[in-house]
Design a protein around this motif. Structure first.
Motif, mmCIF file in Angstrom:
data_model
loop_
_atom_site.group_PDB
_atom_site.id
_atom_site.type_symbol
_atom_site.label_atom_id
_atom_site.label_comp_id
_atom_site.label_asym_id
_atom_site.label_seq_id
_atom_site.Cartn_x
_atom_site.Cartn_y
_atom_site.Cartn_z
ATOM 1 N N SER A 171 47.268 40.212 14.336
ATOM 2 C CA SER A 171 47.279 40.208 12.821
ATOM 3 C C SER A 171 48.408 39.270 12.285
ATOM 4 O O SER A 171 48.271 38.741 10.928
ATOM 5 C CB SER A 171 48.541 42.046 12.815
ATOM 6 N N VAL A 209 46.770 44.329 8.558
ATOM 7 C CA VAL A 209 44.974 43.425 8.414
ATOM 8 C C VAL A 209 43.786 43.799 7.934
ATOM 9 O O VAL A 209 44.133 45.052 9.333
ATOM 10 C CB VAL A 209 45.307 42.495 9.408
ATOM 11 N N LEU A 258 39.461 41.580 10.266
ATOM 12 C CA LEU A 258 39.877 40.325 10.014
ATOM 13 C C LEU A 258 40.493 40.465 11.148
ATOM 14 O O LEU A 258 40.350 39.330 12.526
ATOM 15 C CB LEU A 258 40.221 40.490 8.784
ATOM 16 N N GLN A 259 40.926 41.336 11.923
ATOM 17 C CA GLN A 259 41.694 41.547 12.674
ATOM 18 C C GLN A 259 41.319 40.968 14.040
ATOM 19 O O GLN A 259 41.560 40.213 15.160
ATOM 20 C CB GLN A 259 42.316 42.791 13.279
ATOM 21 N N ARG A 306 40.322 37.100 14.199
ATOM 22 C CA ARG A 306 41.091 36.508 14.964
ATOM 23 C C ARG A 306 40.983 36.228 15.977
ATOM 24 O O ARG A 306 41.569 36.112 17.175
ATOM 25 C CB ARG A 306 41.999 37.341 14.434
ATOM 26 N N ASN A 317 48.607 40.598 5.649
ATOM 27 C CA ASN A 317 48.692 39.074 6.274
ATOM 28 C C ASN A 317 47.178 38.292 6.407
ATOM 29 O O ASN A 317 46.677 38.164 7.360
ATOM 30 C CB ASN A 317 48.516 38.805 7.367
ATOM 31 N N GLU A 318 46.477 38.453 4.661
ATOM 32 C CA GLU A 318 44.853 38.446 5.072
ATOM 33 C C GLU A 318 44.747 36.633 4.037
ATOM 34 O O GLU A 318 43.776 36.861 3.289
ATOM 35 C CB GLU A 318 44.314 39.539 4.222
ATOM 36 N N ARG A 319 45.616 36.923 3.139
ATOM 37 C CA ARG A 319 45.256 35.140 2.286
ATOM 38 C C ARG A 319 45.657 34.249 3.389
ATOM 39 O O ARG A 319 46.435 33.849 4.585
ATOM 40 C CB ARG A 319 46.334 35.608 0.796
#
Length: 202
Positions: free
Chosen positions: A14, A133, A137-138, A141, A176-178
């Motif tokens: 995240s 997140v 995306l998690q 990453r 936190n996706e930006r």
């Protein structure tokens, strides 16, 4: 006045470390329960001896330190063993973390813990900030960062509290996706808000 403690948590991948680093640059004292988890099992500390007594020398690396991957292999398969390990380590990690937080000189201090909700540590903090997140995306990453397989990351995700469970305990949520610049400005905004709080509550 003793600083109040903000609990910072979020699932694997995240971006907790990016968030806490940004707080650190603003002068906020923080301690990561994951680091404390490593300190309590360093060679020479009693916990390491107890772990070896229970699981054998196979959980030691060639330099005598704990081979975390080998230990993880063993406890992930057997819930009983995981429970034993958690009962041994959680109180020690709590104590280690508390000692570090006690040295803080900032108006508030941050305790970072991926298992803040699961381990009951959220009861020790005045306020909870969840770094959130979307799961896709998690995964992306975490796989990139840990060079792990999707199956391994999913197993960790399943052992952690669900997003819903985490968000239920949140006082504040940072999605936190930006990009990094946006993240920094969000942290600054939260920091300024936190400085106005007495004891972590409005």
């Amino acid at each position: 006045m003793k600083p109040w403690v903000l609990g910072l948590t979020g699932g694997i991948g995240s971006g907790k470390s990016a968030v806490v680093d940004a707080f650190g640059r603003l002068g906020v004292h923080w301690v990561d329960a994951d680091h404390a988890a490593r300190w309590v099992v360093e060679p020479g500390r009693p916990a390491l001896g107890l772990i070896v007594d229970r699981f054998g020398e196979a959980v030691l690396a060639s330099d005598g330190s704990l081979d975390r991957a080998a230990l993880r292999e063993r406890v992930f398969r057997e819930p009983e063993q995981r429970k034993w390990l958690e009962q041994l380590l959680h109180p020690l990690i709590r104590q280690e973390t508390a000692e570090h937080l006690a040295r803080a000189t900032s108006p508030y201090a941050i305790m970072v813990s991926p298992l803040l909700v699961e381990s009951g540590q959220h009861h020790q903090v005045a306020r909870v900030l969840v770094v959130d997140v979307p799961e896709a995306l998690q995964l992306e990453r975490a796989i990139r960062r840990d060079q792990s397989s999707e199956a391994q990351i999913r197993a960790i995700l399943n052992a952690q509290a669900s997003r819903e469970e985490r968000l239920r305990h949140a006082d504040d949520v940072l999605v936190n996706e930006r990009d990094r610049a946006w993240l920094e400005s969000e942290v600054k905004r939260l920091h300024e808000f936190y400085l106005t709080l007495r004891g972590g509550q409005e």
